[in-house]
Design a protein around this motif. Structure first.
Motif, short mmCIF file in Angstrom:
data_model
loop_
_atom_site.label_atom_id
_atom_site.label_comp_id
_atom_site.label_asym_id
_atom_site.label_seq_id
_atom_site.Cartn_x
_atom_site.Cartn_y
_atom_site.Cartn_z
N PRO A 75 -37.54 -47.58 -7.59
CA PRO A 75 -38.60 -47.06 -8.49
C PRO A 75 -38.07 -46.65 -9.84
O PRO A 75 -38.78 -46.70 -10.83
CB PRO A 75 -39.14 -45.86 -7.71
N ALA A 76 -36.81 -46.22 -9.92
CA ALA A 76 -36.27 -45.81 -11.21
C ALA A 76 -35.93 -47.04 -12.03
O ALA A 76 -35.45 -48.05 -11.50
CB ALA A 76 -35.02 -44.94 -11.00
N LYS A 77 -36.21 -46.95 -13.35
CA LYS A 77 -35.97 -48.09 -14.23
C LYS A 77 -34.76 -47.84 -15.12
O LYS A 77 -34.70 -48.28 -16.27
CB LYS A 77 -37.20 -48.37 -15.09
N THR A 78 -33.77 -47.11 -14.56
CA THR A 78 -32.57 -46.82 -15.35
C THR A 78 -31.73 -48.06 -15.54
O THR A 78 -30.96 -48.16 -16.48
CB THR A 78 -31.73 -45.74 -14.67
N SER A 79 -31.91 -49.01 -14.64
CA SER A 79 -31.14 -50.25 -14.76
C SER A 79 -32.05 -51.41 -14.41
O SER A 79 -33.01 -51.27 -13.67
CB SER A 79 -29.93 -50.24 -13.80
N ILE A 162 -45.68 -50.17 -33.78
CA ILE A 162 -44.95 -50.15 -32.49
C ILE A 162 -43.51 -49.76 -32.76
O ILE A 162 -42.84 -50.35 -33.61
CB ILE A 162 -45.03 -51.52 -31.79
N GLN A 163 -43.04 -48.75 -32.03
CA GLN A 163 -41.66 -48.29 -32.12
C GLN A 163 -40.98 -48.52 -30.76
O GLN A 163 -41.62 -48.47 -29.71
CB GLN A 163 -41.60 -46.81 -32.50
N THR A 164 -39.69 -48.78 -30.79
CA THR A 164 -38.91 -49.01 -29.56
C THR A 164 -37.92 -47.88 -29.39
O THR A 164 -37.13 -47.57 -30.30
CB THR A 164 -38.17 -50.35 -29.63
N GLY A 165 -37.98 -47.20 -28.20
CA GLY A 165 -37.06 -46.11 -27.92
C GLY A 165 -35.68 -46.60 -27.54
O GLY A 165 -35.41 -47.80 -27.40
N SER A 166 -34.76 -45.66 -27.38
CA SER A 166 -33.39 -46.01 -27.04
C SER A 166 -33.28 -46.67 -25.66
O SER A 166 -32.35 -47.43 -25.39
CB SER A 166 -32.51 -44.75 -27.08
N ASP A 167 -34.22 -46.37 -24.77
CA ASP A 167 -34.22 -46.99 -23.45
C ASP A 167 -35.05 -48.27 -23.41
O ASP A 167 -35.28 -48.82 -22.34
CB ASP A 167 -34.77 -45.99 -22.42
N GLY A 168 -35.48 -48.72 -24.57
CA GLY A 168 -36.25 -49.97 -24.62
C GLY A 168 -37.74 -49.79 -24.46
O GLY A 168 -38.49 -50.78 -24.52
#
Length: 790
Positions: A75-79, A162-168
């Motif tokens: 469930p986590a989208k860290t990777s 639209i802006q993109t964060g550091s995590d995409g």
């Protein structure tokens, strides 16, 4: 004895692989003998999840026992990677193998917003470029299958950034492009769409509802700037005069309006009328007396309750009307309801009294008859309140066997009140009626230049008899004017009395006609009556002005020579035009149509005088060209022009005073010999006069302080018939025109005959100097020169 594998064996399978699918052959991949696996105890130990896979102990194949959901498993989208880790444990002897099964993501999830509707409140005063954060969409997939971009439905007021964060992660802001106007559009409904990068792409939407918040940018408005209302005097306290209704396009407190009087409203008016601040109702507050005040003015302000309040204004005019609350009354005192039709004229058939309980003008009453068509009765006032109804014309039973006589009494109030009474009179038969015209005298105005055959008027007579006695024939009673019969000029239709003009008339030749028209019935013996008709010809502006001074042949240019040392205000020439029309059509004004230098000359629009407005300078051209237009006051106006060429010289050849300058007269003769003879005689005559005038001038001793200004006219300029200061040889028409023009300027106009009846000297002399020595010397000079002429 046991051992642990020193390496990790990895496999990759797609998400949502079907149950029973073989992932790998462990016996082959791990180097085991599949035949021994059935004898040995083999099991899978899952490290991070439940049992999704199992081993076929006879073949050594690793197969799927339950459908795998990557998003549930990781469930986590860290990777972007998701691994299913397990240990394969084999006994006899014990061996442990580490296995990692990578679950490959597929685009099986569409982007979703946390809320289906995103509500935003934005003030209409927001400036372009302001940004407003929107709720992001989420996508359970990762990598290319996650959210790639956002789209906004078409809008001229908004766009997205639209802006993109550091995590995409993709973040979206709503950006204001233009100005908002709540009064034009209070709600903006937008659709925000999130799209992932999968193939095929999946999307999700949310509704963005922008509620435009009001600002106080509209002032209250009345539907009119000035209101007018009538109010009866003695109106009761609380009587509604009017209700004001100002509107404000804003909302909330910005649209709530408070009404009040401004400082321009007098205290006396505020004592008479109340103004409700909330409803705008104006009511009577004090006693209203027409005799005291006939009108009131109220200046009203409508102010909203915004933070920065705005206000609109109007004026209310209240006109008080006098109260007239009693109706007049009619009382028939006596009445003879039957009379013979040959009753004598003047016979009284009824006595009537009238009354009104009001006073003043409201109590003054007048009794009148109100019957349609001719009525052979009249009222004779015997006193203020009593009237006698009289027979004024012969009665005719064949026309009317009875009369419903409608009496109306009206007071003088405002508005007037009336009462009506109808009495019926029966006519007993006798005989006799003649045709009657509605009028005894007709005045008909006919514009000149009319079309022949034009209808002038319908002169219909009325005969109340029956049958052949009422059949009328119309004809013009013969009359000759200048040996011309009226029937040659006008015609009347014998059946209906329509009068026609038979030819075109010219006002300058014929101004009016007077004749009679007779109407005769067909009875035996016939009866007739006639009417006088006056035809007045109306002038039209069909004559253009004629420029008579300075005289010039058609198309020629007037030449004038004046010294360059001429002072300001010097009379250059005078344009005189005459118009054969009358009234407004003959009133002439003068204007410059063209002028070389507008700062050098002025033109009096009423008398046509052209004067210098300054002295000549060395920069001014020696030749000036003026085009003067003389325009009448007709509709449409007509005009004539004259071109004047002015030449300046350092010194004129001959200097003459204004009263002794004599222009040439031009007469046109058809006989050439006579023309030459008269021309030669005129030149000789003019030469003798010129020599004589020069001798007289040399003999005079003018005052040192009143040096005679160089005259604008020289011998060269005299051929144009222009006379300085309005002096000319004039006919009666010119003399009268000049007399009127110069008299209006306060000058004295003198006309003296030339010898042998050749014409007149006409001179205008300022009234203030008429009796001075200079004037006397000029007059004597004129007399002497006149007496010495051959």
């Amino acid at each position: 004895m046991w051992s642990i594998a020193s390496s990790i064996t990895r496999y990759s399978i797609p998400e949502e692989i079907e149950e029973g699918s073989v992932v790998a052959n462990l016996a082959t991949d791990l180097g085991l003998d599949a035949r021994n696996l059935a004898k040995r105890k083999v099991k899978l130990d899952y490290i991070n999840s439940k049992k999704y896979l199992d081993i076929n102990k006879e073949t050594g194949e690793l197969y799927v026992v339950e459908k795998i959901d990557r998003e549930y498993l990781c469930p986590a989208k860290t990777s972007s990677s998701c691994f299913l880790k397990m240990d394969v444990i084999i006994e006899n002897p014990i061996r442990i193998f580490n296995i990692e099964l990578e679950i490959i993501d597929i685009n099986d999830n569409a982007p979703q917003f946390r809320r289906d509707i995103i509500n935003l409140d934005i003030s209409e005063s927001a400036t372009p470029g302001e940004r407003f954060s929107l709720t992001n969409a989420v996508d359970a997939d990762v990598g290319e299958n996650s959210i790639k971009t956002y789209h906004l439905s078409e809008s001229s007021e908004f766009t997205i950034d639209i802006q993109t964060g550091s995590d995409g992660t993709k973040y979206v802001d709503l950006v204001l492009n233009g100005t908002l106007d709540r009064e034009r559009q209070a709600v903006h409904n937008l659709i925000l769409t999130a799209v992932d990068g999968g193939i095929p792409a999946r999307s999700g939407t949310a509704s963005v509802v922008v509620q435009v918040l009001d600002t106080n940018d509209n002032m209250p408005q009345f539907d009119r700037q000035v209101y007018s209302v009538d109010l009866i005097e003695n109106a009761l306290t609380g009587t509604l005069v009017m209700q004001l209704n100002a509107t404000d396009l804003d909302e909330g407190t910005n649209a709530k309006i408070i009404y009040s009087y401004t400082l321009y409203t007098s205290e006396k008016t505020q004592e008479k009328f109340s103004l409700d601040p909330d409803t705008g109702e104006i009511k009577v507050k004090g006693g209203i007396d027409f005799e005291e005040v006939k009108s009131f003015e109220m200046y009203i302000e409508a102010r909203d309750m915004g933070t920065t309040p705005l206000a609109g204004h109007c004026k209310v005019l209240v006109f008080v009307t006098d109260l007239n609350d009693n109706y007049p009354e009619i009382t028939v005192k006596s009445f003879a309801n039957k009379v013979k039709e040959n009753v004598a004229i003047g016979t009284v058939i009824a006595v009537i009294s009238v009354s009104d309980r009001d006073s003043g003008d409201n109590g003054k009453v007048a009794l009148s008859l109100h019957n349609q068509g001719p009525l052979p009765f009249a009222l004779n006032k015997s006193s203020e309140e009593h009237f006698a109804l009289l027979v004024t014309e012969p009665l005719d039973r064949e026309t009317a066997s009875s009369y419903n006589i409608r009496l109306q009494v009206k007071d003088s109030g405002s508005p007037p009140l009336t009462d009506n009474e109808t009495i019926t009179l029966e006519i007993l038969d006798v005989n006799d009626n003649a045709p009657q015209f509605p009028q005894s005298f007709y005045t008909i105005h006919l514009p000149e230049n009319n079309e022949p055959g034009a209808l002038l008027s319908s002169l219909s007579a009325f005969d109340p008899d029956l049958n052949e006695n009422q059949y009328l024939v119309y004809f013009i009673m013969e009359k000759e004017i200048a040996n011309t019969s009226m029937s040659m000029l006008f015609s009347i239709n014998p059946e209906n009395g329509n009068l026609y003009a038979l030819r075109t008339f010219d006002y300058e030749r014929e101004k009016e006609f007077l004749f009679h028209i007779e109407a005769r019935d067909s009875g035996i013996p016939p009866l007739s009556s006639n009417v006088t008709v006056q035809i007045i010809i109306l002038d039209q502006n069909d004559n253009a002005p004629l420029i008579v001074s300075p005289w010039h042949a058609k198309g020629s240019v007037i030449e004038e020579v004046i010294p360059r040392s001429t002072d300001k205000g010097h009379l250059v020439t005078k344009v005189i035009a005459l118009d054969a029309d009358s009234m407004q059509n003959s009133r002439i004004t003068y204007q410059f149509l063209q002028i070389t230098d507008t700062t050098l000359f002025s033109l009096d629009q009423y008398n046509g005088e052209i004067r210098t407005t300054r002295m000549f300078s060395y920069r001014d051209p020696r030749h000036q060209r003026l085009v003067v237009i003389a325009k009448d006051n007709g509709e449409p106006p007509r005009s004539a022009t004259v071109t004047i060429k002015i030449s300046t010289v350092e010194k004129v050849v001959t200097e003459l005073t204004e009263t002794t300058e004599v222009p040439l007269e031009y007469d046109i003769f058809t006989d050439l010999n006579l023309y030459l003879l008269i021309g030669l005689g005129s030149v000789s005559f003019l030469l003798l006069i010129t020599v004589f005038v020069i001798i007289v001038l040399k003999c005079q001793k003018p005052k040192p302080t009143m040096a005679t200004a160089p005259n604008r006219n020289s011998i060269i300029s005299q051929r144009s018939s222009t006379i300085a200061d309005s002096t000319l040889i004039s006919s009666d028409a010119y003399w009268y025109s000049l007399f009127l023009a110069e008299t209006r300027k306060g000058k004295i106009v003198v006309r003296q005959p030339l010898p042998n009846g050749a014409g007149y000297f006409v001179s205008s002399i300022p009234r203030s100097t008429a009796l001075t020595e200079t004037s006397e010397s000029r007059a004597s000079t004129l007399q002497e020169s006149s007496s010495d002429l051959p």
